[in-house]
Motif scaffolding. Structure first.
Motif, PDB file in Angstrom:
ATOM      1  N   GLU A 197      -5.142  -4.202  -4.620  1.00 21.89           N
ATOM      2  CA  GLU A 197      -4.347  -3.069  -4.132  1.00 21.89           C
ATOM      3  C   GLU A 197      -3.183  -2.772  -5.050  1.00 21.89           C
ATOM      4  O   GLU A 197      -2.473  -1.806  -4.846  1.00 21.89           O
ATOM      5  CB  GLU A 197      -3.843  -3.433  -2.746  1.00 21.89           C
ATOM      6  N   ARG A 248      -7.302  -9.326  -2.233  1.00 21.13           N
ATOM      7  CA  ARG A 248      -7.091  -7.988  -1.674  1.00 21.13           C
ATOM      8  C   ARG A 248      -5.736  -7.429  -2.119  1.00 21.13           C
ATOM      9  O   ARG A 248      -5.631  -6.250  -2.482  1.00 21.13           O
ATOM     10  CB  ARG A 248      -7.184  -8.049  -0.151  1.00 21.13           C
ATOM     11  N   LYS A 298       0.824  -1.212   0.000  1.00 23.97           N
ATOM     12  CA  LYS A 298       0.000   0.000   0.000  1.00 23.97           C
ATOM     13  C   LYS A 298       0.859   1.265   0.000  1.00 23.97           C
ATOM     14  O   LYS A 298       0.577   2.209  -0.735  1.00 23.97           O
ATOM     15  CB  LYS A 298      -0.957  -0.009   1.187  1.00 23.97           C
TER      16      LYS A 298
END
Length: 138
Positions: free
Chosen positions: A115, A111, A84
């Motif tokens: 991302e 996920r 992230k």
């Protein structure tokens, strides 16, 4: 013609350009395994044992990192948190990030990919996984 096992570097193009991979894992055994696999495919490898150290290295003036491969579960900062931060950074977001984990958890994999992870590898990482990364870097 060179065979697939030949000395050709993963970059394919210019012989003088070696792909530099930053490998991040808190396990010294896993770091050694991934470094050996990457080096056998002619990658240049720098290893660190935490996401924090990875960010310190990436913050240097000229890290010249072409790819980050990181473990998902690490103390202090997970590989997902590192992903992230890299993807939110204007200076770093173009660096492909690959996540590794010994746990096959579909929501976690999805996920990470949502991302911005380039790929998600299940440990133990195999030579075929490195070959797939090699093809993506061409």
């Amino acid at each position: 013609m060179s065979s697939p096992r030949g000395p050709k570097a993963c970059g394919g193009g210019a012989a003088d350009r070696q792909i530099h991979v930053l490998a991040v894992d808190d396990s010294s055994v896993d770091r050694a395994v991934i470094a050996r696999l990457l080096r056998s495919s002619k990658y240049r490898v720098t290893t660190v044992d935490s996401g924090k150290k990875a960010l310190e290295l990436l913050g240097l003036q000229e890290p010249n990192v072409n790819m980050i491969i990181t473990d998902y579960w690490m103390p202090e900062m997970t590989g997902f948190e590192l992903l992230k931060i890299v993807k939110e950074s204007s200076a770093l977001r173009e660096i492909p990030v690959v996540i590794m984990s010994s746990e096959n958890v579909p929501n976690r994999i999805n996920r990470c990919l949502e991302e911005g992870a380039e790929d998600f590898l299940l440990k133990p990482v195999r030579p075929s996984d490195v070959a797939r990364l090699c093809n993506r870097m061409r």
